[in-house]
Write an enzyme that holds these catalytic residues in place. Structure first.
Site, PDB file in Angstrom:
ATOM      1  CB  CYS A 113      -0.944  -0.011   1.198  1.00 17.09           C
ATOM      2  SG  CYS A 113      -2.049  -1.417   1.123  1.00 17.09           S
ATOM      3  CG  HIS A 254      -3.433   3.088   1.981  1.00 19.02           C
ATOM      4  ND1 HIS A 254      -3.753   2.787   0.674  1.00 19.02           N
ATOM      5  CD2 HIS A 254      -3.588   1.928   2.683  1.00 19.02           C
ATOM      6  CE1 HIS A 254      -4.068   1.509   0.591  1.00 19.02           C
ATOM      7  NE2 HIS A 254      -3.989   0.974   1.797  1.00 19.02           N
ATOM      8  CG  ASN A 284      -6.777  -1.135   0.496  1.00 21.47           C
ATOM      9  OD1 ASN A 284      -6.002  -0.727  -0.365  1.00 21.47           O
ATOM     10  ND2 ASN A 284      -6.363  -1.600   1.662  1.00 21.47           N
TER      11      ASN A 284
HETATM   12  O1  UT7 Z   1      -4.136  -1.626   3.164  1.00 21.07           O
HETATM   13  C1  UT7 Z   1      -3.323  -2.446   3.934  1.00 21.07           C
HETATM   14  C2  UT7 Z   1      -3.518  -2.237   5.356  1.00 21.07           C
HETATM   15  N1  UT7 Z   1      -4.761  -2.813   5.795  1.00 21.07           N
HETATM   16  C3  UT7 Z   1      -5.499  -2.194   6.665  1.00 21.07           C
HETATM   17  O2  UT7 Z   1      -5.171  -1.100   7.054  1.00 21.07           O
HETATM   18  C4  UT7 Z   1      -6.696  -2.918   7.219  1.00 21.07           C
HETATM   19  C5  UT7 Z   1      -6.750  -2.749   8.707  1.00 21.07           C
HETATM   20  N2  UT7 Z   1      -7.849  -3.446   9.360  1.00 21.07           N
HETATM   21  C6  UT7 Z   1      -9.156  -3.121   9.214  1.00 21.07           C
HETATM   22  O3  UT7 Z   1      -9.501  -2.265   8.410  1.00 21.07           O
HETATM   23  C7  UT7 Z   1     -10.164  -3.799  10.093  1.00 21.07           C
HETATM   24  O4  UT7 Z   1      -9.500  -4.516  11.108  1.00 21.07           O
HETATM   25  C8  UT7 Z   1     -11.143  -4.765   9.348  1.00 21.07           C
HETATM   26  C9  UT7 Z   1     -12.105  -3.978   8.493  1.00 21.07           C
HETATM   27  C10 UT7 Z   1     -10.342  -5.750   8.489  1.00 21.07           C
HETATM   28  C11 UT7 Z   1     -11.980  -5.553  10.343  1.00 21.07           C
HETATM   29  O5  UT7 Z   1     -12.681  -4.655  11.210  1.00 21.07           O
HETATM   30  P1  UT7 Z   1     -12.635  -4.872  12.788  1.00 21.07           P
HETATM   31  O6  UT7 Z   1     -13.518  -3.841  13.371  1.00 21.07           O
HETATM   32  O7  UT7 Z   1     -11.192  -4.877  13.198  1.00 21.07           O
HETATM   33  O8  UT7 Z   1     -13.308  -6.275  12.941  1.00 21.07           O
HETATM   34  P2  UT7 Z   1     -12.706  -7.629  13.555  1.00 21.07           P
HETATM   35  O9  UT7 Z   1     -11.745  -8.254  12.601  1.00 21.07           O
HETATM   36  O10 UT7 Z   1     -12.247  -7.390  14.945  1.00 21.07           O
HETATM   37  O11 UT7 Z   1     -13.998  -8.524  13.597  1.00 21.07           O
HETATM   38  C12 UT7 Z   1     -15.139  -8.184  14.416  1.00 21.07           C
HETATM   39  C13 UT7 Z   1     -16.240  -9.198  14.162  1.00 21.07           C
HETATM   40  C14 UT7 Z   1     -15.746 -10.646  14.217  1.00 21.07           C
HETATM   41  O12 UT7 Z   1     -16.769 -11.404  14.795  1.00 21.07           O
HETATM   42  P3  UT7 Z   1     -16.693 -11.853  16.353  1.00 21.07           P
HETATM   43  O13 UT7 Z   1     -15.424 -12.643  16.473  1.00 21.07           O
HETATM   44  O14 UT7 Z   1     -16.659 -10.573  17.140  1.00 21.07           O
HETATM   45  O15 UT7 Z   1     -17.941 -12.652  16.538  1.00 21.07           O
HETATM   46  C15 UT7 Z   1     -15.593 -11.025  12.774  1.00 21.07           C
HETATM   47  O16 UT7 Z   1     -15.745 -12.407  12.554  1.00 21.07           O
HETATM   48  O17 UT7 Z   1     -16.773  -9.020  12.845  1.00 21.07           O
HETATM   49  C16 UT7 Z   1     -16.739 -10.259  12.137  1.00 21.07           C
HETATM   50  N3  UT7 Z   1     -16.512 -10.004  10.716  1.00 21.07           N
HETATM   51  C17 UT7 Z   1     -17.511  -9.779   9.854  1.00 21.07           C
HETATM   52  N4  UT7 Z   1     -18.841  -9.738  10.000  1.00 21.07           N
HETATM   53  C18 UT7 Z   1     -19.584  -9.450   8.922  1.00 21.07           C
HETATM   54  C19 UT7 Z   1     -15.328  -9.926  10.055  1.00 21.07           C
HETATM   55  N5  UT7 Z   1     -15.556  -9.645   8.768  1.00 21.07           N
HETATM   56  C20 UT7 Z   1     -16.893  -9.549   8.605  1.00 21.07           C
HETATM   57  C21 UT7 Z   1     -17.723  -9.276   7.503  1.00 21.07           C
HETATM   58  N6  UT7 Z   1     -19.053  -9.237   7.702  1.00 21.07           N
HETATM   59  N7  UT7 Z   1     -17.231  -9.033   6.267  1.00 21.07           N
END
Ligand code: UT7
Length: 329
Positions: A113, A254, A284
């Protein structure tokens, strides 16, 4: 040292839209979850047979048209990507051939990125030294080719696209690319990666069966690093150049997650109006988000002669950085 000016911007986005409603039919997710957690509503996806060099070529052709540049005038092409058409030849060579830049040399640059910012500063050195007059910097990625269609953690985030800028020598050293700060930190390498397909784990039935040729990300860990790093690069550039947050016309982070951008902006004390956001429409696009956003900012008249802007990025590697520009037009 010769000042380096950005004298043109262009972008290309494939026509096909993958909306949150489309994703609801493919995986266990919802428009509400994706919108509130990421700010993304839709992304663009390449057509069959279309790949990174094709998108990059479209963007560069537009760039040459806008800047009235002949392909033979280009000295150097740097294409930042993690999704080249093939391992080799470099996609920069494919672009060079398609546009007929017969006097150019070039290469692909892998900075994830942050790739566009790394390429921008690399290319700028050849202008600064007086060796080159016209350098094309491209950020292009076909993320749809490496995200797992069954992994709801990643498929929702990424899209395809390309952006390009032209670098040329300027006269006034108070304009153009004024400062930068870049870093790599390999200790974070396993938090965002594509495990198989390279020399460590060449493609095999097993790697494919194990889905190791797809992006793997520890989203929460990357999120924290991304906020901290992009805020730090931006603060450092502002402080070192004695620019207060309110004097910054445009902040182009980004585009990985709207919440990351909000958190970074609030740490620096920037208002919503100062922050360029395109993630809702394009998701992204890895190396392409910054040149796409910059081109959109120019089209929307959000940056004028004399305005300052900071671009910052963070990505797999880890890689990260920031660039301070005073716009000249
Ligand atoms: O460009 C390169 C650099 N990348 C980034 O900067 C990305 C950085 N990370 C992020 O943007 C975020 O961490 C994500 C968008 C990837 C995820 O968001 P989050 O708020 O950190 O969610 P999480 O991974 O902590 O997941 C929370 C919950 C989980 O369920 P439980 O374990 O709490 O029951 C996940 O399983 O949300 C669930 N989950 C989803 N639910 C519905 C994860 N993905 C999804 C989804 N739809 N697509």
């Amino acid at each position: 040292m010769i000042p380096v000016h950005i004298t043109g911007t262009a972008k290309y986005l494939p026509k096909t839209r993958l909306t949150n409603a489309d994703l609801e039919k493919m995986i266990d997710t919802s428009d509400e979850w994706i919108t509130t957690r990421t700010g993304i509503k839709e992304r663009r996806i390449v057509a069959n047979g279309e790949a990174t060099s094709a998108m990059a070529t479209h963007a560069v052709r537009k760039l040459l048209g806008k800047t009235k540049t002949q392909p033979e005038e280009i000295d150097l092409i740097i294409l930042a990507t993690v999704t080249p058409d093939m391992f080799f030849p470099a996609s920069a060579c494919l672009v060079q051939n398609r546009i007929g830049a017969k006097n150019a040399w070039g290469f692909d640059l892998s900075g994830a990125c942050s790739g566009f910012l790394f390429a921008l500063i690399s290319g700028a050195q050849f202008i600064k030294s007086g060796r080159h007059k016209k350098v094309v910097i491209i950020g292009a990625d076909t993320m749809s080719s490496i995200v797992d269609p069954e992994d709801r953690n990643t498929i929702i985030l990424f899209g395809d696209g390309a952006g390009a800028v032209l670098l040329e020598p300027g006269i006034d050293e108070n304009f153009g690319i004024l400062d930068f700060e870049h870093r790599i930190d390999g200790s974070g390498g396993d938090l965002l990666m594509m495990p198989a397909g390279g020399s460590l784990s060449p493609p095999s039935h097993t790697t494919v069966d194990n889905r190791e040729h797809y992006v793997k990300q520890n989203g929460r860990a990357v999120y924290k690093h991304a906020v901290k790093s992009m805020a730090n690069y931006t603060k450092l550039l502002l402080d070192r150049n004695h620019i207060s947050a309110e004097k910054l016309t445009l902040f182009i982070p980004h585009q990985a997650n709207a919440r990351i951008m909000e958190a970074v902006a609030s740490r620096i004390g920037l208002t919503e109006k100062q922050v360029m956001v395109t993630i809702d429409k394009y998701g992204n696009n890895t190396a392409a988000t910054l040149p796409i956003a910059m081109d959109e900012a120019v089209d929307e008249n959000r940056i004028k002669h004399g305005d300052t802007m900071i671009l910052t990025a963070f990505g797999a590697g880890f890689t990260g950085g920031g660039v301070l520009i005073r716009w000249n037009k």
